[in-house]
Design a protein around this motif. Structure first.
Motif, PDB file in Angstrom:
ATOM      1  N   TRP A  97      33.125 -10.016-130.357  1.00  0.00           N
ATOM      2  CA  TRP A  97      33.872 -11.338-129.941  1.00  0.00           C
ATOM      3  C   TRP A  97      32.731 -11.663-129.299  1.00  0.00           C
ATOM      4  CZ3 TRP A  97      36.121 -12.444-125.203  1.00  0.00           C
ATOM      5  CH2 TRP A  97      36.626 -14.184-124.814  1.00  0.00           C
ATOM      6  N   LEU A  98      32.053 -11.319-128.564  1.00  0.00           N
ATOM      7  CA  LEU A  98      31.239 -11.089-126.909  1.00  0.00           C
ATOM      8  C   LEU A  98      29.885 -11.675-127.350  1.00  0.00           C
ATOM      9  CD1 LEU A  98      32.899  -8.762-124.067  1.00  0.00           C
ATOM     10  CD2 LEU A  98      33.087 -11.567-124.299  1.00  0.00           C
ATOM     11  N   VAL A  99      29.485 -10.513-128.322  1.00  0.00           N
ATOM     12  CA  VAL A  99      27.688 -10.442-129.039  1.00  0.00           C
ATOM     13  C   VAL A  99      28.002 -10.479-130.634  1.00  0.00           C
ATOM     14  CG1 VAL A  99      25.710  -9.544-128.363  1.00  0.00           C
ATOM     15  CG2 VAL A  99      27.344  -9.406-126.680  1.00  0.00           C
ATOM     16  N   PRO A 100      28.194 -11.586-131.021  1.00  0.00           N
ATOM     17  CA  PRO A 100      28.244 -11.894-132.683  1.00  0.00           C
ATOM     18  C   PRO A 100      26.607 -11.698-132.878  1.00  0.00           C
ATOM     19  CG  PRO A 100      28.793 -13.780-131.651  1.00  0.00           C
ATOM     20  CD  PRO A 100      28.900 -12.769-130.676  1.00  0.00           C
ATOM     21  N   LEU A 101      26.899 -10.284-133.795  1.00  0.00           N
ATOM     22  CA  LEU A 101      25.571 -10.262-134.921  1.00  0.00           C
ATOM     23  C   LEU A 101      25.432 -10.679-135.851  1.00  0.00           C
ATOM     24  CD1 LEU A 101      24.807  -6.745-133.505  1.00  0.00           C
ATOM     25  CD2 LEU A 101      23.624  -8.916-132.111  1.00  0.00           C
ATOM     26  N   SER A 102      24.267 -11.010-136.319  1.00  0.00           N
ATOM     27  CA  SER A 102      24.153 -11.604-137.768  1.00  0.00           C
ATOM     28  C   SER A 102      22.304 -10.942-138.582  1.00  0.00           C
ATOM     29  CB  SER A 102      23.377 -13.084-137.823  1.00  0.00           C
ATOM     30  OG  SER A 102      22.517 -13.087-137.076  1.00  0.00           O
ATOM     31  N   GLY A 103      22.816 -10.162-137.820  1.00  0.00           N
ATOM     32  CA  GLY A 103      21.739  -8.974-138.519  1.00  0.00           C
ATOM     33  C   GLY A 103      21.050  -8.069-137.138  1.00  0.00           C
ATOM     34  N   PRO A 104      19.676  -7.313-137.839  1.00  0.00           N
ATOM     35  CA  PRO A 104      19.549  -5.840-136.702  1.00  0.00           C
ATOM     36  C   PRO A 104      18.800  -6.898-135.131  1.00  0.00           C
ATOM     37  CG  PRO A 104      19.153  -5.075-139.022  1.00  0.00           C
ATOM     38  CD  PRO A 104      20.098  -7.259-139.194  1.00  0.00           C
ATOM     39  N   LEU A 105      18.612  -6.359-134.371  1.00  0.00           N
ATOM     40  CA  LEU A 105      18.067  -7.087-133.043  1.00  0.00           C
ATOM     41  C   LEU A 105      17.031  -6.846-133.253  1.00  0.00           C
ATOM     42  CD1 LEU A 105      20.110  -4.817-130.445  1.00  0.00           C
ATOM     43  CD2 LEU A 105      20.517  -7.540-131.165  1.00  0.00           C
ATOM     44  N   THR A 106      16.030  -5.609-133.715  1.00  0.00           N
ATOM     45  CA  THR A 106      14.159  -5.852-134.443  1.00  0.00           C
ATOM     46  C   THR A 106      14.378  -5.856-136.041  1.00  0.00           C
ATOM     47  OG1 THR A 106      14.609  -3.585-133.852  1.00  0.00           O
ATOM     48  CG2 THR A 106      14.700  -4.636-132.277  1.00  0.00           C
ATOM     49  N   ASP A 107      13.618  -5.410-136.115  1.00  0.00           N
ATOM     50  CA  ASP A 107      12.362  -5.269-137.450  1.00  0.00           C
ATOM     51  C   ASP A 107      12.572  -3.471-138.232  1.00  0.00           C
ATOM     52  OD1 ASP A 107      13.057  -8.474-138.108  1.00  0.00           O
ATOM     53  OD2 ASP A 107      11.356  -8.745-137.302  1.00  0.00           O
ATOM     54  N   GLU A 108      11.863  -2.974-136.624  1.00  0.00           N
ATOM     55  CA  GLU A 108      11.946  -1.753-136.584  1.00  0.00           C
ATOM     56  C   GLU A 108      13.581  -0.745-136.665  1.00  0.00           C
ATOM     57  OE1 GLU A 108       8.920  -0.627-136.298  1.00  0.00           O
ATOM     58  OE2 GLU A 108       7.920  -2.349-135.605  1.00  0.00           O
ATOM     59  N   LYS A 109      13.278  -0.491-138.516  1.00  0.00           N
ATOM     60  CA  LYS A 109      14.717  -0.074-138.694  1.00  0.00           C
ATOM     61  C   LYS A 109      14.806   1.892-138.166  1.00  0.00           C
ATOM     62  CE  LYS A 109      17.337  -1.171-142.098  1.00  0.00           C
ATOM     63  NZ  LYS A 109      17.640  -0.606-143.659  1.00  0.00           N
ATOM     64  N   LEU A 110      13.387   2.069-137.699  1.00  0.00           N
ATOM     65  CA  LEU A 110      13.474   3.822-137.290  1.00  0.00           C
ATOM     66  C   LEU A 110      14.255   3.527-135.664  1.00  0.00           C
ATOM     67  CD1 LEU A 110      12.500   6.368-138.116  1.00  0.00           C
ATOM     68  CD2 LEU A 110      10.429   6.304-137.739  1.00  0.00           C
ATOM     69  N   LEU A 111      13.093   2.815-135.142  1.00  0.00           N
ATOM     70  CA  LEU A 111      13.189   2.526-133.587  1.00  0.00           C
ATOM     71  C   LEU A 111      14.810   1.912-133.289  1.00  0.00           C
ATOM     72  CD1 LEU A 111      12.537   2.324-131.108  1.00  0.00           C
ATOM     73  CD2 LEU A 111      12.235  -0.575-131.080  1.00  0.00           C
ATOM     74  N   GLU A 112      15.580   1.994-134.181  1.00  0.00           N
ATOM     75  CA  GLU A 112      17.012   1.329-134.245  1.00  0.00           C
ATOM     76  C   GLU A 112      17.850   2.187-135.046  1.00  0.00           C
ATOM     77  OE1 GLU A 112      18.937  -2.086-135.257  1.00  0.00           O
ATOM     78  OE2 GLU A 112      17.150  -3.238-134.369  1.00  0.00           O
ATOM     79  N   LEU A 113      17.299   3.065-135.346  1.00  0.00           N
ATOM     80  CA  LEU A 113      17.865   4.437-136.162  1.00  0.00           C
ATOM     81  C   LEU A 113      18.005   5.510-135.018  1.00  0.00           C
ATOM     82  CD1 LEU A 113      19.454   6.288-138.515  1.00  0.00           C
ATOM     83  CD2 LEU A 113      16.855   6.967-139.050  1.00  0.00           C
ATOM     84  N   PHE A 114      16.780   5.487-134.265  1.00  0.00           N
ATOM     85  CA  PHE A 114      16.909   6.740-133.439  1.00  0.00           C
ATOM     86  C   PHE A 114      18.363   5.791-131.868  1.00  0.00           C
ATOM     87  CE2 PHE A 114      12.776   7.616-134.684  1.00  0.00           C
ATOM     88  CZ  PHE A 114      13.015   9.298-134.637  1.00  0.00           C
ATOM     89  N   PHE A 115      18.220   5.111-131.824  1.00  0.00           N
ATOM     90  CA  PHE A 115      19.210   4.416-130.639  1.00  0.00           C
ATOM     91  C   PHE A 115      20.406   4.328-131.653  1.00  0.00           C
ATOM     92  CE2 PHE A 115      15.316   2.781-128.504  1.00  0.00           C
ATOM     93  CZ  PHE A 115      15.796   2.946-127.177  1.00  0.00           C
ATOM     94  N   GLY A 116      21.009   3.988-132.643  1.00  0.00           N
ATOM     95  CA  GLY A 116      21.935   4.159-133.394  1.00  0.00           C
ATOM     96  C   GLY A 116      22.460   5.670-133.303  1.00  0.00           C
ATOM     97  N   VAL A 117      21.512   6.754-133.222  1.00  0.00           N
ATOM     98  CA  VAL A 117      21.906   8.080-133.495  1.00  0.00           C
ATOM     99  C   VAL A 117      21.964   8.627-132.042  1.00  0.00           C
ATOM    100  CG1 VAL A 117      21.568  10.523-133.758  1.00  0.00           C
ATOM    101  CG2 VAL A 117      20.755   8.275-135.896  1.00  0.00           C
ATOM    102  N   ILE A 118      20.870   8.133-130.984  1.00  0.00           N
ATOM    103  CA  ILE A 118      21.379   8.689-129.358  1.00  0.00           C
ATOM    104  C   ILE A 118      22.399   7.765-128.703  1.00  0.00           C
ATOM    105  CG2 ILE A 118      19.479   8.786-127.622  1.00  0.00           C
ATOM    106  CD1 ILE A 118      17.450   8.586-129.246  1.00  0.00           C
ATOM    107  N   LEU A 119      22.146   7.269-128.339  1.00  0.00           N
ATOM    108  CA  LEU A 119      23.523   7.081-128.447  1.00  0.00           C
ATOM    109  C   LEU A 119      24.789   7.245-128.260  1.00  0.00           C
ATOM    110  CD1 LEU A 119      22.689   2.485-127.180  1.00  0.00           C
ATOM    111  CD2 LEU A 119      22.513   4.794-125.797  1.00  0.00           C
ATOM    112  N   PRO A 120      25.543   7.154-129.271  1.00  0.00           N
ATOM    113  CA  PRO A 120      26.511   7.525-130.054  1.00  0.00           C
ATOM    114  C   PRO A 120      26.176   9.737-129.436  1.00  0.00           C
ATOM    115  CG  PRO A 120      25.771   6.342-131.295  1.00  0.00           C
ATOM    116  CD  PRO A 120      24.581   6.287-130.923  1.00  0.00           C
TER     117      PRO A 120
END
Length: 283
Positions: A97-120
């Motif tokens: 509700w607060l931060v609606p997303l229409s797509g990934p934050l960046t174009d770097e999928k590997l970078l996003e994967l790392f953050f998607g794994v490290i934070l959880p």
């Protein structure tokens, strides 16, 4: 339970849940990374029914597992799991509700994967350390444990692999490969972070000054120790063996103190992430 301890534990539970929720919402969902568990199922369902968000699917599945747990286990999974499970669902809904997303934050999928794994992974380790859980498949594991003799850990791992692997077919090959890589990283990272958070130093000291050493441990470091008499195999001189377990900061202080009072003392220091007893982990 003391008020301070209660507040500290629930602050950690909230922090851990927030890390899991942020990693999931900002990095997993927009990239359709499915690394197992409830969020992995939500990603797959959202790809099949694109009009419904992954956050909504995850919240519905989480609450469904929670109700199932209440029905089957009664109160067997504890207040912490209920709190974290509802908080996780609420945080996903709030972020959507607060931060609606229409797509990934960046174009770097590997970078996003790392953050998607490290934070959880970091969040899950904090929750594990405070005996909490965001529910989901953890509740399923408790139900299976109650009614079957299955190896629950392996069963859940197989399910996670199946969920991650299904993205190869249901989404696309690239996302499926990223999901499988994320599952492997998650498995390694959670264990590593838990060990790091729990890491202590166990000491075996051979000294001629047991009273001074134990006095420093008990009165300055506020820990306890056990000591017994020994004999040097080469010198045949009387020695004292001291056994204690300390935090990393306390270990540094003891080393400095021992160097000052008994430079010839023998120290055997080992890392340990599983020390049970008063002041450490609860068995």
């Amino acid at each position: 339970m003391k008020v301070k301890q209660f507040l500290t534990e629930y602050a950690l539970l909230t922090l851990g849940t927030a890390l899991v929720a942020m990693g999931t919402y900002f990095f997993k969902f927009p990239n359709h990374f499915s690394t197992g568990g409830v969020t992995g199922i939500a990603v797959i369902l959202s790809s099949i029914f694109p009009s419904i968000s992954s956050s909504l699917f995850a919240s519905v599945i989480n609450v469904a597992f929670l109700l199932l747990g209440f029905g089957v286990l009664n109160r067997g999974f504890g207040v912490r799991t209920v709190y974290c499970s509802l908080l996780f669902s609420g945080m996903l809904a709030g972020l959507e509700w607060l931060v609606p997303l229409s797509g990934p934050l960046t174009d770097e999928k590997l970078l996003e994967l790392f953050f998607g794994v490290i934070l959880p992974a970091l969040g899950s380790a904090i929750l594990f350390n405070t005996q909490g859980s965001t529910g989901g498949t953890d509740i399923l594991a408790m139900i299976l444990k109650k009614f079957t003799s299955l190896d629950i850990g392996m069963a859940l791992l197989y399910v996670d692999v199946l969920i991650a692997g299904s993205t190869l077919i249901l989404i696309d090959i690239e996302t499926g490969l990223f999901s499988l890589l994320g599952l492997v990283l998650k498995s390694v990272l959670v264990d590593s972070v838990i060990e790091s958070l729990n890491r202590k130093k166990s000491f075996i000291l051979v000294t001629s000054c047991p009273e001074e050493v134990c006095d420093f441990i008990t009165h300055t470091l506020h820990r306890s120790a056990t000591f017994w008499k020994g004999e040097g195999a080469y010198s045949h001189q009387d020695k004292w063996v001291v056994l204690t377990a300390l935090s990393r900061a306390q270990a540094v202080a003891l080393r400095r103190h021992l160097k000052a009072i008994d430079p010839h003392a023998f120290m055997l220091i080992t890392n340990s992430s599983e020390i049970f007893g008063k002041g450490f982990l609860r068995a």
